[in-house]
Design an enzyme around this catalytic site. Structure first.
Site, PDB file in Angstrom:
ATOM      1  N   GLY A   1      -6.825   1.014  28.827  1.00 54.46           N
ATOM      2  CA  GLY A   1      -6.084   0.061  29.639  1.00 54.46           C
ATOM      3  C   GLY A   1      -6.108  -1.362  29.117  1.00 54.46           C
ATOM      4  O   GLY A   1      -5.608  -2.275  29.781  1.00 54.46           O
TER       5      GLY A   1
ATOM      6  N   GLU B   1     -11.971   4.171  25.680  1.00 55.16           N
ATOM      7  CA  GLU B   1     -11.014   5.013  24.960  1.00 55.16           C
ATOM      8  C   GLU B   1      -9.635   4.363  24.940  1.00 55.16           C
ATOM      9  O   GLU B   1      -8.682   4.877  25.520  1.00 55.16           O
ATOM     10  CB  GLU B   1     -10.969   6.431  25.552  1.00 55.16           C
ATOM     11  CG  GLU B   1     -10.868   6.479  27.053  1.00 55.16           C
ATOM     12  CD  GLU B   1     -10.831   7.892  27.611  1.00 55.16           C
ATOM     13  OE1 GLU B   1     -11.513   8.779  27.078  1.00 55.16           O
ATOM     14  OE2 GLU B   1     -10.096   8.084  28.599  1.00 55.16           O
TER      15      GLU B   1
ATOM     16  N   GLY C   1      -5.970   3.178  23.427  1.00 58.49           N
ATOM     17  CA  GLY C   1      -4.967   3.703  22.517  1.00 58.49           C
ATOM     18  C   GLY C   1      -4.104   2.577  22.003  1.00 58.49           C
ATOM     19  O   GLY C   1      -4.179   2.169  20.842  1.00 58.49           O
ATOM     20  N   ARG C   2      -3.294   2.022  22.904  1.00 52.69           N
ATOM     21  CA  ARG C   2      -2.369   0.944  22.545  1.00 52.69           C
ATOM     22  C   ARG C   2      -3.092  -0.209  21.847  1.00 52.69           C
ATOM     23  O   ARG C   2      -2.605  -0.751  20.855  1.00 52.69           O
ATOM     24  CB  ARG C   2      -1.710   0.442  23.838  1.00 52.69           C
ATOM     25  CG  ARG C   2      -0.708  -0.680  23.662  1.00 52.69           C
ATOM     26  CD  ARG C   2      -0.389  -1.361  24.998  1.00 52.69           C
ATOM     27  NE  ARG C   2      -0.265  -0.422  26.070  1.00 52.69           N
ATOM     28  CZ  ARG C   2       0.888   0.131  26.479  1.00 52.69           C
ATOM     29  NH1 ARG C   2       2.003  -0.181  25.858  1.00 52.69           N
ATOM     30  NH2 ARG C   2       0.911   0.963  27.494  1.00 52.69           N
TER      31      ARG C   2
ATOM     32  N   CYS D   1      25.420   6.789  23.150  1.00 50.17           N
ATOM     33  CA  CYS D   1      26.537   6.625  24.075  1.00 50.17           C
ATOM     34  C   CYS D   1      26.022   6.450  25.503  1.00 50.17           C
ATOM     35  O   CYS D   1      26.331   7.245  26.400  1.00 50.17           O
ATOM     36  CB  CYS D   1      27.467   7.834  23.992  1.00 50.17           C
ATOM     37  SG  CYS D   1      28.208   8.057  22.376  1.00 50.17           S
TER      38      CYS D   1
ATOM     39  N   TYR E   1       3.272   4.092  21.726  1.00 51.06           N
ATOM     40  CA  TYR E   1       4.208   4.498  22.787  1.00 51.06           C
ATOM     41  C   TYR E   1       5.655   4.129  22.466  1.00 51.06           C
ATOM     42  O   TYR E   1       6.424   3.788  23.359  1.00 51.06           O
ATOM     43  CB  TYR E   1       3.797   3.879  24.134  1.00 51.06           C
ATOM     44  CG  TYR E   1       2.442   4.303  24.595  1.00 51.06           C
ATOM     45  CD1 TYR E   1       2.193   5.611  24.995  1.00 51.06           C
ATOM     46  CD2 TYR E   1       1.381   3.402  24.633  1.00 51.06           C
ATOM     47  CE1 TYR E   1       0.934   6.011  25.415  1.00 51.06           C
ATOM     48  CE2 TYR E   1       0.119   3.793  25.048  1.00 51.06           C
ATOM     49  CZ  TYR E   1      -0.091   5.098  25.434  1.00 51.06           C
ATOM     50  OH  TYR E   1      -1.338   5.490  25.852  1.00 51.06           O
TER      51      TYR E   1
END
Length: 411
Positions: A233, A270, A272-273, A348, A377
């Site tokens: 987070g 933990e 990620g980002r 489109c 992401y």
């Protein structure tokens, strides 16, 4: 944007016969960032990479020697890690684990399973009866509190499909002791309440709450736990907001009173980002510029089928313009000077937008728009095959130089 990234994109576009579209991952930048993070981490803390942010094999390989393990949320992610290493510690999470996934987690020797419901707990116990060694588990808890920071995505402190409400902890402990004796071993608790929080002080206060809760439960249930997994987070801003202050956060954790009382317990993170977002770039060539109802649109070779994050989160993604001088046509090159332009893709649908009303000094057809902070992401969550456009190419920048290696990958 780093000079060697800019130079690599310019060179790669010059070598391309088709309008350029690619992801570039700066593996050296990722590794340097993680080394810097580790220098600030207090004793008995662990750093795991949540591969949902970007499961690219080359990124997993780059991180392997620098972190304590990986967090996965499906059997597919588990196999991606095991293809790189058969022994690295793996944490297995996710709110809807099927029996086949639990079996795969056991078969592939995951270190800990994050149990998220009473049914999941009972299924796991049933699968593990008769084993010589119990399966190690952490109970993922959803706290009943309003004291958590509020972010774009919140998974705790409110009704969500994630984790066990703390009111169910009595029953979970009883199931482990009465039904799971010898089958599962409760090693600690897992918390993951939010995504992309930018405020280090609030994040440290949240971890303090986690630790106090774990301490309370240890005393109430006479538990000897080894781990509090505080999840991820940690935020990355996609606007002008200040970045998450990792040095401040870790210093607050080191001074935490609850942390001192639980000094023997491992405290794990933990993210990620936070590990990879700033070291990925999505580069797309402008293939048309058109006026419409007093506004301008730049159509890119690419779009949300490659990078869905800005549409998913509803933000304008940060970008830079790399000028390109080649123009093969005898007619005028469309451009916009000192004006606003909306950057859209080739799909489109009017939802194919990456940045609305961007101020540009000069943007021409053939120039490259480079969306920074595209390491997490972006490709992974995108609808890659909508309309059947070709996928982007993938390039990897090695540590210490600007050499880009190429791989055609369907991640």
């Amino acid at each position: 944007m780093k000079a060697y990234v800019r130079e690599a994109i310019n060179r790669l576009q010059a070598e391309s016969r088709e309008p350029f579209c690619a992801y570039l991952y700066d593996l050296g930048g990722i590794r340097a960032h993680v080394r810097g993070m580790r220098r600030y981490m207090p004793e008995r803390t662990g750093l795991f990479y949540a591969i949902k942010a970007n499961p690219d094999r080359r990124i997993i390989e780059a991180l392997l020697p620098l972190i304590d393990g990986f967090e996965v949320a499906s059997a597919g992610e588990l196999l991606k890690v095991r293809e790189v290493s058969g022994s690295v510690p793996v944490l297995f999470g996710g709110p809807g684990k099927k029996e086949a996934e639990l079996e795969a987690a056991i078969r592939h020797n995951v270190s800990y399973i994050h149990v998220e419901s009473l049914l999941e707990l009972r299924r796991l116990i049933r699968l593990t009866q008769g084993r010589s060694e119990p399966v190690r588990i952490l109970l993922r808890m959803n706290l009943r509190t309003s004291a958590l920071p509020q972010t774009h995505i919140t998974m705790g402190g409110r009704p969500t499909p994630f984790g066990l409400d703390e009111e169910l902890l009595d029953e979970a402990i009883a199931v482990i002791r009465e039904e799971g004796r010898g089958a599962v071993r409760l090693c600690g608790f897992h918390f993951h309440s939010l995504s992309n929080n930018l405020r280090a002080e609030l994040h440290a206060e949240m971890i303090e709450l986690y630790l106090r809760k774990a301490e309370e439960w240890m005393e109430r249930y006479r538990l000897d736990i080894e781990i509090v997994n505080a999840g991820g987070g940690f935020g990355v801003p996609y606007d002008d907001a200040p970045p998450f202050d990792w040095a401040l956060f870790t210093s607050l954790i080191a001074r935490s009173e609850a942390r001192k009382r639980l000094a023997r317990v491992q405290l794990w993170f933990e993210p990620g980002r936070f590990l990879v977002a700033n070291h990925g770039y999505y580069a797309a060539e402008v293939i048309d510029i058109k006026p419409s109802h007093d506004r301008y649109f730049a159509v890119l070779r690419g779009g949300t089928h490659h990078n869905r994050l800005p549409a998913s989160w509803g933000h304008n993604h940060p970008f830079a313009v790399l000028p390109a001088e080649r123009w093969a046509y005898p007619f005028a090159r469309p451009e916009i000077r000192r004006g606003k332009v909306t950057l859209v893709g080739e799909l489109c649908t009017p939802k194919d937008r990456l940045h609305a009303d961007a101020e540009v000094e000069l943007l021409r057809v053939g120039d490259i728009v480079v969306f920074e902070k595209s390491g997490a992401y972006c490709w992974t969550i995108s609808h890659h095959d909508f309309l059947g456009h070709p996928h982007p190419k993938f390039y990897y920048l090695a540590e210490g130089n600007d050499h880009a290696t190429h791989a055609n990958m369907d991640n």
